[in-house]
Design a protein around this motif. Structure first.
Motif, short mmCIF file in Angstrom:
data_model
loop_
_atom_site.label_atom_id
_atom_site.label_comp_id
_atom_site.label_asym_id
_atom_site.label_seq_id
_atom_site.Cartn_x
_atom_site.Cartn_y
_atom_site.Cartn_z
N THR A 39 -21.33 -0.52 -56.01
CA THR A 39 -22.61 -0.79 -56.68
C THR A 39 -22.55 -0.30 -58.12
O THR A 39 -22.98 -1.01 -59.05
N TYR A 43 -22.77 -2.71 -61.33
CA TYR A 43 -23.86 -2.48 -62.29
C TYR A 43 -23.31 -2.24 -63.68
O TYR A 43 -23.76 -2.85 -64.65
N VAL A 50 -29.81 -3.08 -60.56
CA VAL A 50 -30.00 -2.16 -59.45
C VAL A 50 -31.50 -2.01 -59.18
O VAL A 50 -32.33 -2.22 -60.06
N THR A 54 -32.31 3.01 -56.67
CA THR A 54 -30.91 3.26 -57.01
C THR A 54 -30.81 3.84 -58.42
O THR A 54 -30.06 4.78 -58.66
#
Length: 99
Positions: A39, A43, A50, A54
């Motif tokens: 992730t 990102y 996100v 997050t």
């Protein structure tokens, strides 16, 4: 009811800059934030955005590590080290800047 809409503070460029300021790898940020490395990678590479939760986890990890997010009127959001030693640094990046 729903949560109030808040502007995102953390951008992919600020995420990379904050990691650089702390000399953290993506794996270290993942361990400290509880967010998966994939992730973080996606990102930071602007592959996807996100969720607010997050972003909050990432910001909390950075703040716990000594990063302060600075917002001055008329200027892009920047970061600064809250360390009191000789390694103090400050970086301003607009969302389009690369780090």
């Amino acid at each position: 009811m729903g949560q109030a809409e808040t502007a995102k503070i953390l951008t992919p460029a600020l995420c990379r800059a904050a990691r650089g300021l702390l000399d953290w790898t993506q794996c270290e940020l993942a361990d400290r934030s509880g967010v998966s490395r994939s992730t973080i990678r996606d990102y930071e590479g602007s592959r996807h955005d996100v969720h607010r939760s997050t972003e909050a986890q990432l910001r909390q990890a950075f703040e716990n590590g000594g990063v302060r997010f600075i917002n001055s009127e008329g200027c892009p959001i920047g970061i600064a080290s809250s360390a009191t030693d000789d390694r103090q640094a400050s970086t301003d990046l607009s969302p389009g800047d690369n780090a």
